[in-house]
Design a protein around this motif. Structure first.
Motif, mmCIF file in Angstrom:
data_model
loop_
_atom_site.group_PDB
_atom_site.id
_atom_site.type_symbol
_atom_site.label_atom_id
_atom_site.label_comp_id
_atom_site.label_asym_id
_atom_site.label_seq_id
_atom_site.Cartn_x
_atom_site.Cartn_y
_atom_site.Cartn_z
ATOM 1 N N HIS A 22 -2.175 -3.310 3.369
ATOM 2 C CA HIS A 22 -2.246 -4.318 2.302
ATOM 3 C C HIS A 22 -0.864 -4.663 1.745
ATOM 4 O O HIS A 22 -0.511 -5.840 1.598
ATOM 5 N N ILE A 23 -0.095 -3.623 1.428
ATOM 6 C CA ILE A 23 1.213 -3.858 0.812
ATOM 7 C C ILE A 23 2.152 -4.554 1.793
ATOM 8 O O ILE A 23 2.863 -5.502 1.436
ATOM 9 N N LYS A 26 1.117 -8.296 2.285
ATOM 10 C CA LYS A 26 1.506 -9.115 1.129
ATOM 11 C C LYS A 26 3.017 -9.373 1.141
ATOM 12 O O LYS A 26 3.476 -10.482 0.864
ATOM 13 N N ARG A 27 3.782 -8.346 1.462
ATOM 14 C CA ARG A 27 5.247 -8.478 1.492
ATOM 15 C C ARG A 27 5.684 -9.508 2.531
ATOM 16 O O ARG A 27 6.613 -10.302 2.303
ATOM 17 N N GLU A 30 4.709 -13.072 1.221
ATOM 18 C CA GLU A 30 5.605 -13.486 0.141
ATOM 19 C C GLU A 30 7.008 -13.767 0.680
ATOM 20 O O GLU A 30 7.679 -14.703 0.232
ATOM 21 N N TYR A 86 -3.628 -16.408 0.258
ATOM 22 C CA TYR A 86 -2.848 -15.826 -0.825
ATOM 23 C C TYR A 86 -2.319 -16.854 -1.825
ATOM 24 O O TYR A 86 -2.314 -16.611 -3.030
ATOM 25 N N ARG A 96 -3.389 -11.384 -7.691
ATOM 26 C CA ARG A 96 -2.163 -11.654 -6.919
ATOM 27 C C ARG A 96 -0.975 -10.849 -7.441
ATOM 28 O O ARG A 96 -0.029 -10.570 -6.709
ATOM 29 N N GLU A 97 -1.014 -10.458 -8.696
ATOM 30 C CA GLU A 97 0.082 -9.707 -9.290
ATOM 31 C C GLU A 97 0.095 -8.240 -8.846
ATOM 32 O O GLU A 97 1.081 -7.536 -9.060
ATOM 33 N N CYS A 98 -0.993 -7.759 -8.255
ATOM 34 C CA CYS A 98 -1.082 -6.363 -7.832
ATOM 35 C C CYS A 98 -0.298 -6.137 -6.534
ATOM 36 O O CYS A 98 -0.296 -6.997 -5.644
ATOM 37 N N GLU A 99 0.340 -4.993 -6.436
ATOM 38 C CA GLU A 99 1.184 -4.687 -5.288
ATOM 39 C C GLU A 99 0.415 -4.716 -3.973
ATOM 40 O O GLU A 99 0.941 -5.121 -2.938
ATOM 41 N N ASP A 100 -0.859 -4.280 -4.025
ATOM 42 C CA ASP A 100 -1.657 -4.196 -2.809
ATOM 43 C C ASP A 100 -2.753 -5.253 -2.750
ATOM 44 O O ASP A 100 -3.814 -5.041 -2.165
ATOM 45 N N ARG A 223 -10.097 -1.568 -6.034
ATOM 46 C CA ARG A 223 -8.821 -2.106 -6.476
ATOM 47 C C ARG A 223 -8.918 -3.615 -6.754
ATOM 48 O O ARG A 223 -8.203 -4.149 -7.603
#
Length: 228
Positions: A22-23, A26-27, A30, A86, A96-100, A223
């Protein structure tokens, strides 16, 4: 194929790439500003995003993932399920603000996932009479104070399902976050409530069709409930 459909396909495919998580997903989105560009410029990722190695670029070079994602999108379109990528305007902005945060979500229903007032109401699967009554009275009183609140829970036994049912009884929109794909309802005993929620709320998941409600999926599901 539209640009939006292309982004949906690549977003779905990204969730299936082994070793990213997940992390990491997202990275990448972004960093490249879209899942489409993550795949399109996969050979340049190590130059554009610090810490991305060639192993990730190699894992993205997998046509079978794209084919599986196209199949998934076909199911979504056939069953009128929204595919929220996303950067989609309808994607839950708080999540969307959550890291994962997941890079793609699947939603069937009519609720505004960015409602001004959102309440998560969850609890034990072995609810007491007091607990179930509290769901009813709390949401009844809340309706008088905040009639536009969206109630989020997990469609599970106990407090979760009572929160959904009490929300519906009091005319509040309610969304169930699922630990499996939208080709099933678990537990099956809650199917009628889930169907009722489609008219006033909806069902939300990050999981693809065919995903079963395995134990670890509930942790992942939680989560999203919290992040909403």
């Amino acid at each position: 194929m539209t640009d939006n459909e292309e982004e949906q396909i690549y977003s779905i495919a990204l969730t299936m790439v082994p070793g990213i998580g997940h992390i990491g997903a997202k990275r990448l989105v972004e960093g490249m500003k879209s899942a489409t560009d993550v795949f399109r410029y996969r050979k340049e990722l190590s130059e554009r995003i610090p810490g991305v190695n060639e192993r990730i670029s190699a894992a993205l070079d997998c046509p079978s993932l794209i084919a599986r994602a196209e199949q998934e999108l076909g199911f979504l379109q056939k069953n009128r399920i929204q595919c929220l990528t996303y950067y989609d305007e309808a994607y839950p902005s708080r999540l969307r603000e959550c890291e994962d945060a997941p890079v793609v979500l699947f939603f069937k229903g009519n609720a505004d996932l960015n409602a001004l007032h959102i309440l998560n109401m969850v609890g034990t699967r072995h609810a007491t009479d007091y607990g179930t009554q509290l769901c009813t009275t709390f949401l009844r009183d809340l309706k008088a104070l905040c009639p536009d609140v969206l109630v989020i829970s997990g469609l599970a036994y106990g407090i979760d399902i009572n929160a959904h049912r009490s929300a519906l009884d009091n005319g509040l929109a309610t969304v169930g976050v699922l630990a499996h794909g939208l080709d099933r309802i678990y537990p099956s005993l809650h199917r009628k409530t889930a169907v009722d929620m489609l008219d006033r709320g909806g069902l939300l998941t990050e999981f693809l069709v065919g995903t079963t409600p395995d134990k670890h999926n509930f942790v992942s599901r939680n989560r999203i409930v919290a992040g909403m």
